[in-house]
Design a protein around this motif. Structure first.
Motif, mmCIF file in Angstrom:
data_model
loop_
_atom_site.group_PDB
_atom_site.id
_atom_site.type_symbol
_atom_site.label_atom_id
_atom_site.label_comp_id
_atom_site.label_asym_id
_atom_site.label_seq_id
_atom_site.Cartn_x
_atom_site.Cartn_y
_atom_site.Cartn_z
ATOM 1 N N GLU A 366 -2.415 -7.089 15.008
ATOM 2 C CA GLU A 366 -2.448 -7.095 13.548
ATOM 3 C C GLU A 366 -2.295 -5.685 12.985
ATOM 4 O O GLU A 366 -1.578 -5.471 11.996
ATOM 5 C CB GLU A 366 -3.768 -7.712 13.062
ATOM 6 C CG GLU A 366 -4.003 -7.641 11.559
ATOM 7 C CD GLU A 366 -2.937 -8.352 10.742
ATOM 8 O OE1 GLU A 366 -2.799 -8.029 9.544
ATOM 9 O OE2 GLU A 366 -2.234 -9.223 11.300
ATOM 10 N N ARG A 369 1.275 -4.687 13.218
ATOM 11 C CA ARG A 369 2.078 -5.290 12.154
ATOM 12 C C ARG A 369 1.910 -4.521 10.844
ATOM 13 O O ARG A 369 2.890 -4.205 10.149
ATOM 14 C CB ARG A 369 1.667 -6.752 11.961
ATOM 15 C CG ARG A 369 2.511 -7.506 10.940
ATOM 16 C CD ARG A 369 1.906 -8.866 10.631
ATOM 17 N NE ARG A 369 0.620 -8.725 9.954
ATOM 18 C CZ ARG A 369 0.488 -8.447 8.651
ATOM 19 N NH1 ARG A 369 1.564 -8.280 7.895
ATOM 20 N NH2 ARG A 369 -0.704 -8.351 8.119
ATOM 21 N N GLN A 370 0.650 -4.204 10.506
ATOM 22 C CA GLN A 370 0.396 -3.453 9.270
ATOM 23 C C GLN A 370 1.020 -2.059 9.334
ATOM 24 O O GLN A 370 1.582 -1.563 8.344
ATOM 25 C CB GLN A 370 -1.110 -3.341 9.028
ATOM 26 C CG GLN A 370 -1.802 -4.664 8.761
ATOM 27 C CD GLN A 370 -3.300 -4.491 8.547
ATOM 28 O OE1 GLN A 370 -3.786 -3.409 8.222
ATOM 29 N NE2 GLN A 370 -4.048 -5.561 8.739
ATOM 30 N N ALA A 372 3.606 -1.107 11.121
ATOM 31 C CA ALA A 372 5.072 -1.210 11.037
ATOM 32 C C ALA A 372 5.512 -1.360 9.580
ATOM 33 O O ALA A 372 6.491 -0.736 9.143
ATOM 34 C CB ALA A 372 5.560 -2.394 11.871
ATOM 35 N N ASN A 373 4.788 -2.169 8.803
ATOM 36 C CA ASN A 373 5.129 -2.341 7.388
ATOM 37 C C ASN A 373 4.935 -1.036 6.625
ATOM 38 O O ASN A 373 5.751 -0.667 5.765
ATOM 39 C CB ASN A 373 4.271 -3.439 6.769
ATOM 40 C CG ASN A 373 4.656 -4.828 7.274
ATOM 41 O OD1 ASN A 373 5.793 -5.047 7.685
ATOM 42 N ND2 ASN A 373 3.708 -5.748 7.247
ATOM 43 N N VAL A 376 7.777 1.368 7.508
ATOM 44 C CA VAL A 376 9.026 1.006 6.833
ATOM 45 C C VAL A 376 8.945 1.373 5.351
ATOM 46 O O VAL A 376 9.924 1.874 4.766
ATOM 47 C CB VAL A 376 9.308 -0.500 7.007
ATOM 48 C CG1 VAL A 376 10.468 -0.942 6.122
ATOM 49 C CG2 VAL A 376 9.616 -0.810 8.469
ATOM 50 N N ARG A 425 7.032 -1.643 17.323
ATOM 51 C CA ARG A 425 8.078 -2.625 17.022
ATOM 52 C C ARG A 425 8.121 -2.848 15.521
ATOM 53 O O ARG A 425 7.150 -3.275 14.901
ATOM 54 C CB ARG A 425 7.788 -3.945 17.740
ATOM 55 C CG ARG A 425 8.854 -5.012 17.564
ATOM 56 C CD ARG A 425 10.122 -4.659 18.308
ATOM 57 N NE ARG A 425 9.900 -4.620 19.761
ATOM 58 C CZ ARG A 425 10.846 -4.314 20.644
ATOM 59 N NH1 ARG A 425 12.080 -3.998 20.215
ATOM 60 N NH2 ARG A 425 10.571 -4.276 21.927
ATOM 61 N N LEU A 426 9.286 -2.552 14.919
ATOM 62 C CA LEU A 426 9.451 -2.718 13.481
ATOM 63 C C LEU A 426 9.800 -4.167 13.144
ATOM 64 O O LEU A 426 10.205 -4.939 14.028
ATOM 65 C CB LEU A 426 10.552 -1.780 12.980
ATOM 66 C CG LEU A 426 10.337 -0.284 13.243
ATOM 67 C CD1 LEU A 426 11.493 0.521 12.659
ATOM 68 C CD2 LEU A 426 9.012 0.192 12.668
ATOM 69 N N PRO A 427 9.626 -4.566 11.875
ATOM 70 C CA PRO A 427 9.982 -5.952 11.504
ATOM 71 C C PRO A 427 11.417 -6.314 11.848
ATOM 72 O O PRO A 427 11.724 -7.479 12.106
ATOM 73 C CB PRO A 427 9.756 -5.954 9.983
ATOM 74 C CG PRO A 427 8.718 -4.906 9.748
ATOM 75 C CD PRO A 427 9.009 -3.844 10.764
ATOM 76 N N SER A 428 12.320 -5.329 11.880
ATOM 77 C CA SER A 428 13.715 -5.586 12.231
ATOM 78 C C SER A 428 13.914 -5.818 13.721
ATOM 79 O O SER A 428 15.001 -6.203 14.152
ATOM 80 C CB SER A 428 14.581 -4.398 11.786
ATOM 81 O OG SER A 428 14.189 -3.215 12.493
ATOM 82 N N GLY A 429 12.857 -5.571 14.506
ATOM 83 C CA GLY A 429 12.975 -5.690 15.948
ATOM 84 C C GLY A 429 13.255 -4.370 16.627
ATOM 85 O O GLY A 429 13.197 -4.268 17.865
#
Length: 588
Positions: A366, A369-370, A372-373, A376, A425-429
């Protein structure tokens, strides 16, 4: 907008070529000029010292034991937030303002000993001066031009323009939490067997302690009980005999008890009319009460004594149980109980279950994920600002006689390899390296003429071009509403390698910057000096340098000297006056 005036005065003693000098700065643009070697740069060196820079003992004049730099700062023109920050800093260090509300900062550099710093009359660490002047002074010299070639400096400049500090701080907080969660997860996996063994040991020990169920202070109480039971007959005989003597309670007791004798003595004295004897009778009455209570206490003691010595075995067995615990866990039972409490807390933290491991994995995922956002988002802010900043700097370069120059800012993702400890790992992969400043690589590019290939700034700009790039960048940053640079900007020969029409444009840009900032410039260009609101000259006499303010004919003579060493010629003065009039009448 009226220019600020933060640095009002600097006084220098025995620093470099300067024996003793005082320079007063006004609002707007102040220039310092003088012959080469006269000591112009020592003024900037003094400002660096006031900013907390490292002291160099070799800067102390050969005929002095120490150098002193003192600066006077006024904060009346600052915004509320900056003024509040400075007030809090002054309060924390015990510094005081001068009578006019200004703050005096002082730095002394000893030839043989350590340097010392003072703020508002109080001795402070040198880094305290850094904290005070940070936000008040921004110093630029030729070394700063070299730093501009570094990627971290380029990223910092872009972030200043983009006002990216909140997004960057948010990213850094998430990154710290993410790295911490990953360390916890890695540690949990690597130490799974060790933690499980520790948990088993703690459970066994706590089970053993709970089975015995020791009570606080029980070991000391047992010692007293065992001693009493070991001497049961002796204690019973002593207590019974004493009770009989006091109360006369015994099957074969025929003698009079102490109670009976005291009672008769009291009655005999109380029956008289003599005051002294009746007083003694009262004392005997008190003694009789004490004897009766003692007899009753001895009776209770005898009733509590075991009828036989079998209780001793039970006490000894209990003592053996407690000693087993104190041999293993602590010196006494109270220590054993504390150890048990701490061990229960530790056991609660040792979640060795699969559910605990899965929970750590979910937390790390989690946070990733935060993060990475946030990365970006920070990258988007930088990319959006990069184009605007590049266009603004290119426009400024055009105004600095570099109409064909092109300035670019590239923002690319710092790619990571598998196995990189900071791989994210970014949301784009895409797999990016999550550094402390984000996932971006920032690079300034430059081409002096259109049609030339844009190359990294470090590979494409000459010294003069680099000076103008830095000045253009500072003008854009300073005039941006989002800029949080210092109120006083100091430039040390940033016009090196520049001349002609470009020098005039640099003077115009510095004068424009001085509309909103206090600007101090060390220059050798008369085209720049002509735009000054205050012109200071560093002069040398008898091996020592001083500073004086120029006006009128003196200023014209200095400009003529700077033009071509023609300070005494009519033609040189005429040229200087023409230059000065043009600058003063220039609608910037």
């Amino acid at each position: 907008m009226t220019a600020l005036r933060v640095l009002t005065e600097i006084r220098i003693e025995s620093l470099g070529a300067i024996s003793a000098a005082t320079a007063e700065f006004g609002r707007g643009l102040t220039v310092l000029t003088g012959e080469t070697g006269a000591g112009k740069t020592m003024v900037v060196t003094g400002l660096h010292l006031l900013g907390g820079a490292r002291a160099d003992a070799t800067r102390v004049r050969s005929d002095a034991d120490r150098a002193v730099v003192e600066g006077r700062f006024t904060t009346t023109d600052l915004d509320d937030a900056t003024a509040a920050r400075l007030d809090a800093m002054l309060d924390s260090s015990g510094a005081e303002r001068d009578e006019d509300g200004s703050v005096i900062a002082l730095r002394s550099v000893s030839r043989d000993g350590p340097s010392r710093a003072y703020l508002g009359g109080r001795s402070v660490p040198a880094k305290a001066l850094t904290g005070f002047t940070n936000g008040l002074l921004t110093l630029h010299g030729q070394n700063d031009q070299l730093r501009l070639m570094r990627p971290e400096e380029q990223r910092g400049a872009l972030d200043r323009f983009a006002a990216a500090s909140p997004a960057l701080e948010h990213y850094r907080r998430l990154r710290d939490a993410w790295l911490s969660a990953r360390r916890d997860l890695r540690d949990r996996r690597n130490r799974a067997r060790e933690l499980a063994q520790e948990a088993d040991r703690l459970k066994f020990a706590l089970h053993e302690i709970d089975a015995v169920d020791p009570q606080p202070g029980e070991d000391d109480a047992l010692v007293a009980d065992i001693i009493r039971l070991s001497e049961l007959d002796t204690l019973r005989e002593a207590a019974a005999g004493a009770r009989a003597e006091l109360s006369g309670i015994a099957e074969d007791y025929s003698a009079q008890s102490a109670t009976e004798r005291l009672a008769r003595a009291k009655a005999a004295l109380a029956a008289t009319d003599d005051a002294r004897l009746r007083a003694v009778a009262a004392q005997l009455d008190e003694a009789l009460a004490v004897v009766v209570d003692a007899g009753r206490e001895l009776g209770d003691y005898l009733e509590q004594l075991p009828a036989d010595a079998s209780a001793l075995d039970a006490k000894l067995a209990r003592q053996a149980q407690l000693r087993t615990l104190t041999r293993k866990y602590a010196a006494d039972i109270d220590g054993v109980l504390r150890w048990a409490q701490e061990s229960r807390q530790r056991l609660a933290q040792l979640d060795v279950s699969e559910e605990g491991l899965a929970s750590l994995e979910r937390r790390a995922d989690e946070l990733a994920r935060q993060l990475a956002n946030a990365a970006v988002n920070l990258s988007t802010i930088r990319r959006d600002a990069a184009n605007r900043l590049a266009e603004a700097v290119t426009a400024e370069l055009s105004a600095l006689a570099m109409a064909d120059a092109e300035f670019t800012i590239g923002v690319t993702t710092d790619r990571a390899e598998h196995g990189d400890a900071a791989a994210l790992r970014l949301p784009s992969g895409e797999l990016a390296r999550a550094g402390s400043d984000g996932i971006d690589l920032v690079e300034f590019g430059f081409a002096a003429h259109r049609g030339m290939t844009v190359l990294p700034l470090a590979k494409s700009a000459s010294g003069g071009e680099l000076s103008r790039v830095m000045l253009a960048l500072e003008v854009v940053l300073a005039t941006s509403r989002k800029e949080a640079a210092g109120a006083t900007m100091v430039f040390d020969e940033v016009d090196a390698g520049v001349g002609g029409r470009a020098a005039v444009q640099i003077g115009r840009r510095l004068a424009r910057l001085a509309r909103t900032h206090q600007v101090i410039v060390v220059t050798h260009l008369p085209q720049v000096a002509a735009y000054a609101d205050v012109h200071l000259v560093v002069h040398s006499r008898d091996g020592a340098s001083g500073v004086r303010r120029l006006s009128g004919d003196d200023r014209v003579a200095e400009l003529a000297r700077m033009l071509a060493g023609l300070g005494e010629s009519d033609s040189g003065r005429a040229h200087a006056r023409e230059l000065l009039d043009a600058a003063q009448n220039d609608e910037i």
